[in-house]
Scaffold this motif. Structure first.
Motif, PDB file in Angstrom:
ATOM      1  N   GLY A  10       0.840  -1.190   0.000  1.00 33.97           N
ATOM      2  CA  GLY A  10       0.000   0.000   0.000  1.00 33.97           C
ATOM      3  C   GLY A  10       0.874   1.238   0.000  1.00 33.97           C
ATOM      4  O   GLY A  10       2.100   1.151  -0.209  1.00 33.97           O
ATOM      5  N   LYS A  32      -0.254  -9.748  -0.931  1.00 38.58           N
ATOM      6  CA  LYS A  32      -1.129 -10.857  -1.329  1.00 38.58           C
ATOM      7  C   LYS A  32      -2.066 -10.443  -2.454  1.00 38.58           C
ATOM      8  O   LYS A  32      -2.618 -11.285  -3.148  1.00 38.58           O
ATOM      9  N   SER A  44      -9.016   5.436  -0.332  1.00 41.72           N
ATOM     10  CA  SER A  44      -8.793   6.617   0.510  1.00 41.72           C
ATOM     11  C   SER A  44      -9.420   7.872  -0.088  1.00 41.72           C
ATOM     12  O   SER A  44      -9.399   8.083  -1.297  1.00 41.72           O
ATOM     13  N   PRO A 195       0.919 -14.095  -0.496  1.00 44.24           N
ATOM     14  CA  PRO A 195       0.451 -13.929   0.894  1.00 44.24           C
ATOM     15  C   PRO A 195       1.490 -14.406   1.905  1.00 44.24           C
ATOM     16  O   PRO A 195       2.022 -15.516   1.763  1.00 44.24           O
ATOM     17  N   VAL A 196       1.757 -13.587   2.899  1.00 45.61           N
ATOM     18  CA  VAL A 196       2.625 -13.982   4.014  1.00 45.61           C
ATOM     19  C   VAL A 196       1.746 -14.668   5.056  1.00 45.61           C
ATOM     20  O   VAL A 196       0.756 -14.092   5.519  1.00 45.61           O
ATOM     21  N   ALA A 226       0.939  -3.889   6.679  1.00 46.54           N
ATOM     22  CA  ALA A 226      -0.181  -4.676   6.145  1.00 46.54           C
ATOM     23  C   ALA A 226      -1.533  -3.994   6.299  1.00 46.54           C
ATOM     24  O   ALA A 226      -2.575  -4.642   6.121  1.00 46.54           O
ATOM     25  N   GLY A 227      -1.549  -2.696   6.630  1.00 48.00           N
ATOM     26  CA  GLY A 227      -2.808  -1.949   6.670  1.00 48.00           C
ATOM     27  C   GLY A 227      -3.809  -2.630   7.598  1.00 48.00           C
ATOM     28  O   GLY A 227      -3.453  -3.060   8.708  1.00 48.00           O
ATOM     29  N   PRO A 228      -5.068  -2.749   7.168  1.00 45.04           N
ATOM     30  CA  PRO A 228      -6.097  -3.316   8.049  1.00 45.04           C
ATOM     31  C   PRO A 228      -5.839  -4.764   8.466  1.00 45.04           C
ATOM     32  O   PRO A 228      -6.508  -5.275   9.349  1.00 45.04           O
ATOM     33  N   VAL A 345     -11.913  -0.430   4.735  1.00 47.15           N
ATOM     34  CA  VAL A 345     -11.577  -0.696   6.136  1.00 47.15           C
ATOM     35  C   VAL A 345     -10.444   0.225   6.600  1.00 47.15           C
ATOM     36  O   VAL A 345      -9.450   0.380   5.892  1.00 47.15           O
TER      37      VAL A 345
HETATM   38  C1  LIG Z   1     -12.436   4.926   3.116  1.00 47.39           C
HETATM   39  C2  LIG Z   1     -11.123   5.516   3.574  1.00 47.39           C
HETATM   40  C3  LIG Z   1     -10.929   6.886   3.525  1.00 47.39           C
HETATM   41  C4  LIG Z   1      -9.716   7.437   3.946  1.00 47.39           C
HETATM   42  N1  LIG Z   1      -9.526   8.781   3.836  1.00 47.39           N
HETATM   43  C5  LIG Z   1      -8.333   9.321   4.211  1.00 47.39           C
HETATM   44  C6  LIG Z   1      -8.099  10.709   4.040  1.00 47.39           C
HETATM   45  O1  LIG Z   1      -8.952  11.454   3.569  1.00 47.39           O
HETATM   46  N2  LIG Z   1      -6.880  11.204   4.402  1.00 47.39           N
HETATM   47  C7  LIG Z   1      -5.907  10.417   4.942  1.00 47.39           C
HETATM   48  O2  LIG Z   1      -4.828  10.936   5.276  1.00 47.39           O
HETATM   49  N3  LIG Z   1      -6.099   9.087   5.118  1.00 47.39           N
HETATM   50  C8  LIG Z   1      -7.284   8.528   4.743  1.00 47.39           C
HETATM   51  N4  LIG Z   1      -7.504   7.194   4.893  1.00 47.39           N
HETATM   52  C9  LIG Z   1      -6.456   6.377   5.489  1.00 47.39           C
HETATM   53  C10 LIG Z   1      -5.395   5.979   4.494  1.00 47.39           C
HETATM   54  O3  LIG Z   1      -5.934   5.775   3.225  1.00 47.39           O
HETATM   55  C11 LIG Z   1      -4.736   4.728   4.994  1.00 47.39           C
HETATM   56  O4  LIG Z   1      -4.197   5.016   6.266  1.00 47.39           O
HETATM   57  C12 LIG Z   1      -3.592   4.259   4.097  1.00 47.39           C
HETATM   58  O5  LIG Z   1      -3.984   4.202   2.756  1.00 47.39           O
HETATM   59  C13 LIG Z   1      -3.154   2.902   4.579  1.00 47.39           C
HETATM   60  O6  LIG Z   1      -2.133   2.444   3.746  1.00 47.39           O
HETATM   61  P1  LIG Z   1      -1.406   1.105   4.078  1.00 47.39           P
HETATM   62  O7  LIG Z   1      -0.342   0.952   3.074  1.00 47.39           O
HETATM   63  O8  LIG Z   1      -1.064   1.059   5.509  1.00 47.39           O
HETATM   64  O9  LIG Z   1      -2.559  -0.021   3.918  1.00 47.39           O
HETATM   65  P2  LIG Z   1      -3.148  -0.729   2.595  1.00 47.39           P
HETATM   66  O10 LIG Z   1      -3.266   0.194   1.459  1.00 47.39           O
HETATM   67  O11 LIG Z   1      -4.378  -1.445   3.017  1.00 47.39           O
HETATM   68  O12 LIG Z   1      -2.019  -1.763   2.220  1.00 47.39           O
HETATM   69  C14 LIG Z   1      -1.770  -2.922   2.974  1.00 47.39           C
HETATM   70  C15 LIG Z   1      -1.397  -4.002   1.996  1.00 47.39           C
HETATM   71  O13 LIG Z   1      -0.954  -5.122   2.722  1.00 47.39           O
HETATM   72  C16 LIG Z   1      -1.314  -6.282   2.019  1.00 47.39           C
HETATM   73  N5  LIG Z   1      -1.298  -7.388   2.973  1.00 47.39           N
HETATM   74  C17 LIG Z   1      -1.971  -7.465   4.134  1.00 47.39           C
HETATM   75  N6  LIG Z   1      -1.704  -8.612   4.769  1.00 47.39           N
HETATM   76  C18 LIG Z   1      -0.821  -9.287   3.985  1.00 47.39           C
HETATM   77  C19 LIG Z   1      -0.163 -10.543   4.104  1.00 47.39           C
HETATM   78  N7  LIG Z   1      -0.350 -11.339   5.156  1.00 47.39           N
HETATM   79  N8  LIG Z   1       0.643 -10.918   3.090  1.00 47.39           N
HETATM   80  C20 LIG Z   1       0.860 -10.131   2.020  1.00 47.39           C
HETATM   81  N9  LIG Z   1       0.252  -8.919   1.862  1.00 47.39           N
HETATM   82  C21 LIG Z   1      -0.562  -8.505   2.839  1.00 47.39           C
HETATM   83  C22 LIG Z   1      -2.700  -5.957   1.486  1.00 47.39           C
HETATM   84  O14 LIG Z   1      -3.028  -6.747   0.367  1.00 47.39           O
HETATM   85  C23 LIG Z   1      -2.569  -4.470   1.148  1.00 47.39           C
HETATM   86  O15 LIG Z   1      -2.271  -4.255  -0.206  1.00 47.39           O
HETATM   87  C24 LIG Z   1      -8.694   6.604   4.452  1.00 47.39           C
HETATM   88  C25 LIG Z   1      -8.879   5.217   4.497  1.00 47.39           C
HETATM   89  C26 LIG Z   1     -10.078   4.671   4.044  1.00 47.39           C
HETATM   90  C27 LIG Z   1     -10.263   3.188   4.099  1.00 47.39           C
END
Ligand SMILES: Cc1cc2nc3c(=O)[nH]c(=O)nc-3n(C[C@H](O)[C@H](O)[C@H](O)COP(=O)(O)OP(=O)(O)OC[C@H]3O[C@@H](n4cnc5c(N)ncnc54)[C@H](O)[C@@H]3O)c2cc1C
Length: 434
Positions: A10, A32, A44, A195-196, A226-228, A345
């Protein structure tokens, strides 16, 4: 063997990979899914705002805004980004805050003053003159449309504050791709559909990750981005029980409606944090306005066990709650006949601040708990994690002497201790405001 495995492609994993690779760590990113930025990043609203309830929150957002504005430069591209394909764009629309009763305005504005973020104060007549297409009545507290009180009011008129430098990034998934492309140009390897399913440990130290096909990728450092899904990975690593602050997935919906004349993108529209009615909205270049939630008391929180089981479809109930509230404020809004938008999420901590930290397992780091408010900070978080990992791997005790990150574009430093897994009792908004 790579120096680092990042789990998650992400916006966070991409930014972390870029800065680690820049700092000389060979990095492999595993995801994954089948696309970079295809997780919660793709949903987002990508609002870039500065009204946070802590000083590190404001510093991180203000520094990051400057990085979004200089995006090609941040990615290491020549001015304009020529030759690198499409780039995500930050649009400066400003953001208006309309507060509920009892909102601690002094705290928020004091932090903006401290960090040097410009804002304008509007009294009720000034606000009406500046935003003539809004109904600026005070409707607080927010209600659901099936509550008769929804149609009450207004009770007086609102004043508000406006930060002219706020805005949004027009394509959050493209922003993640831009970061990952830059990381790949530096040498990062990305493996999608990987997938891990386990975390390998030798003694007190992480040794790599186990992959669903039965293979193992060894590395002395692993980053959970891994975000959510972050809490599941922390449990696999056996570190969750040692964290004072943990993460939990929370379902969220975002809806769209047609912007009216006078409050669309480039036509008087602005990002609106309408805590009086209980939603936020963003005018989009395609002529729509997007509306999301702000954890109003009348809106139950929808915690989920498994993010993979959340349907991406919006519900009629939440669509009406959020879009009808927006329609009270923006009377010319074109409300669609059926729910439009999406569900996704958040990865939420109890105080709605992220966790950027090491863990009790040496070599296992976390960039998690982004709580619906950290997309905006992704350009800085990569640097923060790279500096944190560099310091800890050189023997620095971050837990007792937190690393500070240089925010060179605004001349401040960011105290990473604010995002520790060990923090207790931090006082925040307790909502997506952070
Ligand atoms: C509806 C919504 C609106 C939002 N609006 C805002 C906003 O206006 N402003 C702001 O600043 N923030 C906003 N956010 C928050 C922001 O978008 C998120 O905090 C950010 O995008 C999270 O990024 P990430 O890389 O942590 O997670 P993600 O983008 O979810 O990436 C995590 C990745 O990990 C991978 N993964 C997970 N588990 C495994 C595993 N076991 N093995 C391999 N891969 C795995 C997943 O496939 C995924 O691609 C919003 C979020 C949402 C959901």
């Amino acid at each position: 063997m790579p120096d680092v495995v990042v789990v998650g492609a992400g916006v966070m994993g991409a930014s972390v990979a870029l800065e680690l690779q820049r700092a000389g760590w060979s990095t492999v990113v595993l995801d994954k899914g089948d696309a970079v930025g295809g997780g919660s990043t793709s949903a987002s609203s990508a609002v870039v705002r500065f009204g946070f309830s802590t000083e590190p929150g404001v510093v991180a957002a203000w520094e990051s805004k400057h990085r979004w504005e200089a995006w090609a430069d941040h990615l290491g591209l020549p001015e304009g980004g020529t030759g690198a394909g499409p780039l995500a764009r930050f649009h400066r629309t400003g953001m208006l805050f309309l507060e509920p009763a009892g909102f601690p305005r002094g705290l928020f504005l004091g932090l903006l003053d401290d960090v040097g973020v410009p804002y304008e104060l509007f009294d009720a007549p000034g606000l009406a003159e500046r935003f003539p297409s809004l109904d600026l009545g005070r409707f607080w507290p927010p209600h659901r449309p099936d509550d008769e009180a929804f149609f009450d009011g207004p009770d007086g008129a609102l004043d508000g504050w406006f930060t002219p430098d706020a805005g949004f990034v027009d394509d959050p998934q493209l922003a993640a791709r831009n970061l990952m492309d830059a990381a790949v140009r530096q040498g990062t390897e990305v493996r999608l559909r990987t997938p891990v399913v386990g975390v390998a440990v030798t003694g007190d130290r992480v040794a790599g990750v186990e992959i669903a096909d039965g293979s193992r990728l060894d590395a002395p450092v692993v980053v959970n981005a891994a975000g959510p899904w972050s809490s599941g990975l922390n449990r696999l690593a056996g570190v969750e029980a040692d964290m004072a602050v943990t993460t939990r997935p929370l379902r969220q919906e975002v809806h769209t409606a047609g912007a009216p004349a006078g409050f669309g993108f480039g036509d008087g529209g602005t990002v609106l944090g309408d805590l009086d009615l209980g939603y936020y909205c963003v005018p989009r270049p395609d002529g729509t306005i997007l509306a999301g939630g702000v954890e109003a008391d009348c809106d139950p929180l929808e915690w989920v066990d498994n993010p993979d089981e959340v349907s991406p479809l919006p519900t009629a109930e939440l669509f009406e709650a959020q879009v009808w509230r927006m329609a009270r404020r923006v009377p010319g809004l074109a409300v669609p006949h059926r729910p439009t938008g999406l569900a996704d999420v958040y990865d939420v901590t109890p105080d709605w601040l992220p966790i950027y930290d090491r863990t009790s397992l040496d070599g296992f780091y976390v960039a998690v708990g982004t709580s619906g408010n950290q997309f905006k900070n992704a350009p800085l978080v990569g640097q923060a994690m790279a500096e944190l990992i560099g310091a800890c791997e050189s023997g620095h005790d971050h837990d007792t002497d937190p690393v500070r990150v240089d925010c060179h574009l605004i001349g401040r430093s960011l105290d990473l201790g604010a995002f520790s897994r060990n923090r207790t009792g931090s006082v925040t908004s307790g909502t997506v405001l952070g």
